[in-house]
Design a protein around this motif. Structure first.
Motif, short mmCIF file in Angstrom:
data_model
loop_
_atom_site.label_atom_id
_atom_site.label_comp_id
_atom_site.label_asym_id
_atom_site.label_seq_id
_atom_site.Cartn_x
_atom_site.Cartn_y
_atom_site.Cartn_z
N ALA A 304 24.38 2.14 30.38
CA ALA A 304 24.78 2.78 31.96
C ALA A 304 23.51 2.46 32.73
O ALA A 304 22.31 2.53 32.40
N THR A 305 23.81 1.95 33.87
CA THR A 305 22.77 1.67 34.87
C THR A 305 23.03 2.62 36.15
O THR A 305 23.97 3.39 36.22
N GLU A 306 22.07 2.29 37.12
CA GLU A 306 22.35 3.13 38.25
C GLU A 306 23.74 3.13 39.03
O GLU A 306 24.30 3.91 39.63
N ARG A 307 23.89 1.77 38.95
CA ARG A 307 25.40 1.39 39.63
C ARG A 307 26.61 2.24 38.81
O ARG A 307 27.44 2.75 39.53
N CYS A 308 26.49 2.43 37.48
CA CYS A 308 27.50 3.07 36.90
C CYS A 308 27.37 4.71 37.50
O CYS A 308 28.65 5.01 37.40
N ALA A 309 26.32 5.06 37.79
CA ALA A 309 26.47 6.58 38.08
C ALA A 309 26.88 6.53 39.48
O ALA A 309 27.48 7.80 39.70
N ALA A 310 26.78 5.79 40.32
CA ALA A 310 27.13 5.90 41.56
C ALA A 310 28.75 5.22 41.81
O ALA A 310 29.59 5.93 42.93
N GLU A 311 29.13 4.16 41.27
CA GLU A 311 30.31 3.27 41.93
C GLU A 311 31.31 3.25 40.59
O GLU A 311 31.03 2.98 39.68
N PRO A 312 32.54 3.98 40.82
CA PRO A 312 33.45 3.86 39.65
C PRO A 312 33.98 2.58 39.67
O PRO A 312 34.27 1.86 40.45
#
Lengths: 353, 268
Positions: A304-312
């Motif tokens: 997981a990256t930051e993008r994974c936490a923010a964007e479904p």
């Protein structure tokens, strides 16, 4: 039987954007935008761990959602020779014609799904009479005998009660019951979970046989990916209410494109060396009202990256007929954490030498 | 070698009386038929077989919960009948398949974990027993243990519940843990978490573990030795690797062949 290569058989059931919510709190989506089709004669596996929404999906297809839940959107279409039938528009009385006659179900836990105070023959006859009130007594009796015969239960046992049967035999009776009204689609919800491996293998063999002999379509719901490997044409993996990966079974198993699928496969196909424990997936699947933002798997995912936490993520195409709900799909090599197929084979060969 | 035998089972036969309707061959069903088996201290043994094979009966016989028709069970060299009940029941603990049924839905975790401590009068009531209970939760991987102490079973996931059951057993500092299908009711991703807890306890405390299971892969992952039961007979036993790689008895071969997912393991 259809092989993975002759894709897209004529569809029998299509589910489009199915969403099931809680009545008291429609924000909570038990099943969230689930779409799939089942072709004629095809077996589709719906896999996932408890609480992922797989059983709720099946109950929605049968119009049997528990009273606390409702379908908030989505279309269910049953395709037949006499045209398409939109199941999502049916009223209760109309559902009764579809249920068992077109779509039936083998329920989880045969031990509890049969009525303990009626003989198994009576229970099967009851289902037939409900849908064919004109059928004569001897005609119904013959059907019961044939059905029991078909599932490998001596027809002399029609007068016996559920407690007189073993677990495997009871499951066979459940299958006969599901076939009673000659449905086109049978849904099996964990049909072999309570059985020991040898009985499980026999029941799976029976299901495969019936599917070939009767041209049945099946939706097999299970947490056990190894069962699906041997029985299904296509598989859909669910996590936290969504389908996270779907595709032909051999392809998904060889080159999974979602980290969750990849980890599940590792857990099932685990290392054969005695004494090796598989690495668990940390944490647990979130409850429907406590799902994380972004990708629902991101807090358990090693990539997981930051993008994974923010964007479904959306369901992305990740191979022929294969889709995965992961920002990184398609993955290089054979999927997350895996080498390319050729490297993999070399790797495993050298390690076995 | 004899001194590190934990349990020695010699020609054990257990019969169950049958009701008239089921009685075909005789009035008794032989659940175990002259089974001899040795379980060494510190060893992880797996009893493998299908339902009705007698594996749970053997587990219950080890606990002295069943009166055998003939044969004997010896615990640490002593006839099970003459072993001191109280200390035996503290040293030998058992966990069952379904944590939903093992826990009392009306009692918080604190009471379930300290029940054994109260019965066996371990530690002083109050803070000392709380400390032992919290340490057991921690050892079972429920961390931080304080956050679990006042919760009820319905507030826990399946994996957490099974770990509460393990904590309840481990609070008594047993040397033997019998696990009857400990993970078969759990999801696969959680199953591995619970097995790691058990493997950790075995490593840190030198627990002797017995797995009663129909799951060959569980035996493969955890056991040093495997014993295969079929219709009350012990058909095969030996080191895990030997039994699984080179089974001799037809039933063992059939059992191994029935394990689903051949397509999963042999990538084409």
């Amino acid at each position: 039987m259809s092989t993975p290569n002759d894709r897209c058989p004529e569809p029998l059931l299509s589910v489009e954007g199915l969403t099931v919510v809680r009545r008291d709190n429609p924000q909570v989506r038990i099943v969230d935008d689930v779409s799939f089709t089942i072709g004629k004669g095809e077996t589709v596996g719906l896999a996932g761990e408890s609480g992922c929404g797989k059983t709720t999906t099946a109950l929605a297809v049968l119009g049997l959602l528990p009273s606390g839940l409702r379908r908030s959107s989505g279309e269910l279409t049953l395709h037949g020779p006499s045209g398409d039938r939109p199941l999502h528009r049916l009223r209760a009385a109309q559902w009764r014609q579809v249920r068992w006659a077109s779509i039936s179900m083998i329920f989880q836990g045969a031990m509890n799904a049969l009525d303990p105070v009626k003989s198994v023959g009576q229970q099967i006859a009851e289902a037939i009479r409900l849908h064919e009130p004109m059928a004569g007594r001897s005609q119904v009796a013959r059907r019961v005998t044939d059905l029991l015969d078909q599932v490998g239960v001596p027809s002399g046992r029609a007068g016996h009660f559920p407690h007189e049967f073993s677990g495997g035999q009871k499951q066979r009776v459940m299958i006969a019951l599901a076939l009673a009204c000659r449905p086109a689609l049978v849904i099996g919800d964990e049909p072999t979970t309570a059985l020991d491996v040898i009985t499980q293998a026999q029941i799976l063999k029976l299901l495969g046989q019936l599917r070939r002999d009767l041209g049945l379509s099946m939706l097999l719901i299970t947490h056990d990916l190894s069962v699906l490997a041997d029985t299904c044409d296509r598989v859909a993996v669910m996590y936290a209410g969504q389908i996270v990966e779907t595709g032909p079974v051999a392809q998904v198993y060889r080159q999974p494109q979602h980290p969750y699928t990849a980890r599940l496969l590792d857990l099932f196909g685990a290392d054969d060396t005695p004494g090796t424990l598989p690495t668990p997936i940390p944490g647990a699947q979130p409850a429907p009202d406590r799902r994380p933002s972004g990708c629902r798997f991101h807090d358990r995912c090693e990539y997981a990256t930051e993008r994974c936490a923010a964007e479904p993520p959306e369901l992305l195409t990740a191979g022929t007929d294969q889709q995965a709900r992961c920002h990184f799909a398609p993955w290089p090599g054979s999927g997350p954490g895996r080498l390319a197929p050729s490297d993999d084979r070399q790797g495993s060969r050298s390690s076995h030498d | 070698m004899t001194d590190d035998a934990l349990f020695e089972i010699d020609e054990l036969t257990v019969r169950y009386r049958m009701r008239r309707r089921q009685a075909r061959a005789g009035r008794y069903l032989k659940a175990l038929d002259r089974v001899s088996l040795r379980w060494n201290q510190g060893e992880t043994l797996a009893l493998v077989g299908e339902s009705g094979s007698g594996k749970s009966t053997l587990g219950r016989a080890l606990l002295g919960l069943i009166q055998p028709a003939s044969g004997s069970v010896r615990y640490r060299g002593q006839e099970l009948r003459s072993v001191d009940r109280t200390s035996f029941r503290r040293e030998v603990q058992i966990i069952f398949q379904d944590p939903y049924q093992s826990l009392n839905p009306r009692s918080p975790v604190s009471r379930q974990v300290s029940a054994g401590l109260d019965i066996h009068r371990v530690g002083r009531p109050g803070p000392q027993r709380v400390a032992i209970g919290l340490a057991a939760l921690d050892a079972a991987g429920l961390r931080p243990p304080e956050t679990y102490w006042h919760r009820y079973p319905h507030q826990l996931s399946g994996g957490e519940r099974q770990r509460v059951v393990i904590a309840g057993a481990m609070a008594l500092a047993p040397s033997v843990l019998i696990c009857d299908e400990p993970v078969s009711a759990l999801d696969i991703s959680v199953r591995a978490q619970v097995l790691q807890v058990l493997a950790g306890l075995r490593r840190d405390r030198g627990l002797s573990l017995l797995f009663i299971t129909h799951d060959v892969s569980l035996a493969r992952q955890m056991a040093d030795r495997v014993a295969v039961l079929y219709q009350g007979h012990l058909v095969e036993q030996g080191p895990t690797e030997q039994i699984l790689q080179d089974p001799q008895h037809d039933y063992t071969k059939e059992l191994l062949a029935a394990v689903p997912g051949a397509r999963l393991r042999s990538t084409p």
